[in-house]
Write an enzyme that holds these catalytic residues in place. Structure first.
Site, PDB file in Angstrom:
ATOM      1  N   ARG A   7       0.832  -1.211   0.000  1.00 34.95           N
ATOM      2  CA  ARG A   7       0.000   0.000   0.000  1.00 34.95           C
ATOM      3  C   ARG A   7       0.865   1.259   0.000  1.00 34.95           C
ATOM      4  O   ARG A   7       0.558   2.229  -0.703  1.00 34.95           O
ATOM      5  CB  ARG A   7      -0.956   0.013   1.193  1.00 34.95           C
ATOM      6  CG  ARG A   7      -2.066  -1.020   1.067  1.00 34.95           C
ATOM      7  CD  ARG A   7      -2.959  -1.065   2.298  1.00 34.95           C
ATOM      8  NE  ARG A   7      -2.144  -1.377   3.464  1.00 34.95           N
ATOM      9  CZ  ARG A   7      -2.262  -0.789   4.650  1.00 34.95           C
ATOM     10  NH1 ARG A   7      -3.170   0.151   4.847  1.00 34.95           N
ATOM     11  NH2 ARG A   7      -1.497  -1.132   5.658  1.00 34.95           N
ATOM     12  N   ASN A  48      -6.274  -2.579   2.886  1.00 35.22           N
ATOM     13  CA  ASN A  48      -6.277  -4.029   3.081  1.00 35.22           C
ATOM     14  C   ASN A  48      -7.693  -4.471   3.393  1.00 35.22           C
ATOM     15  O   ASN A  48      -8.354  -3.898   4.257  1.00 35.22           O
ATOM     16  CB  ASN A  48      -5.376  -4.428   4.257  1.00 35.22           C
ATOM     17  CG  ASN A  48      -3.912  -4.373   3.919  1.00 35.22           C
ATOM     18  OD1 ASN A  48      -3.514  -4.398   2.758  1.00 35.22           O
ATOM     19  ND2 ASN A  48      -3.076  -4.302   4.937  1.00 35.22           N
TER      20      ASN A  48
END
Length: 89
Positions: free
Chosen positions: A18, A36
């Site tokens: 990320r 997530n």
């Protein structure tokens, strides 16, 4: 401007995926988020079609060196220009 939902499946959690995705988004001027979700990463991305094509390619090639993408999907959404920057959740 376009908005796309990108679902990335593979070894993409706990490996800086990320964070690396945010770096790519910032470089390309893309807004939205990466989050997530269970065993995948959900990405909402808004930008020009050209920037989104480049972003998608770079993300699914493995945004971080330790990540490994096994599968992904891309869905075109209605324009969502509510995000002023790209963030991680």
């Amino acid at each position: 401007m376009e908005t796309r939902m990108i679902i990335v499946i593979g070894h993409v959690q706990g490996v800086g995926f990320r964070f690396s995705t945010k770096m790519i988004a910032d470089e390309l001027g893309i807004t939205g988020y990466a989050e997530n979700v269970q065993d995948y990463v959900e990405i909402l991305a808004t930008g020009s079609a050209e920037a989104l094509d480049t972003f998608t390619r770079r993300v699914v090639e493995g945004a971080s060196p330790s990540s490994s993408v096994h599968d992904y999907s891309v869905k075109q959404l209605d324009l969502d220009d509510s995000y002023k920057k790209f963030s991680t959740k």
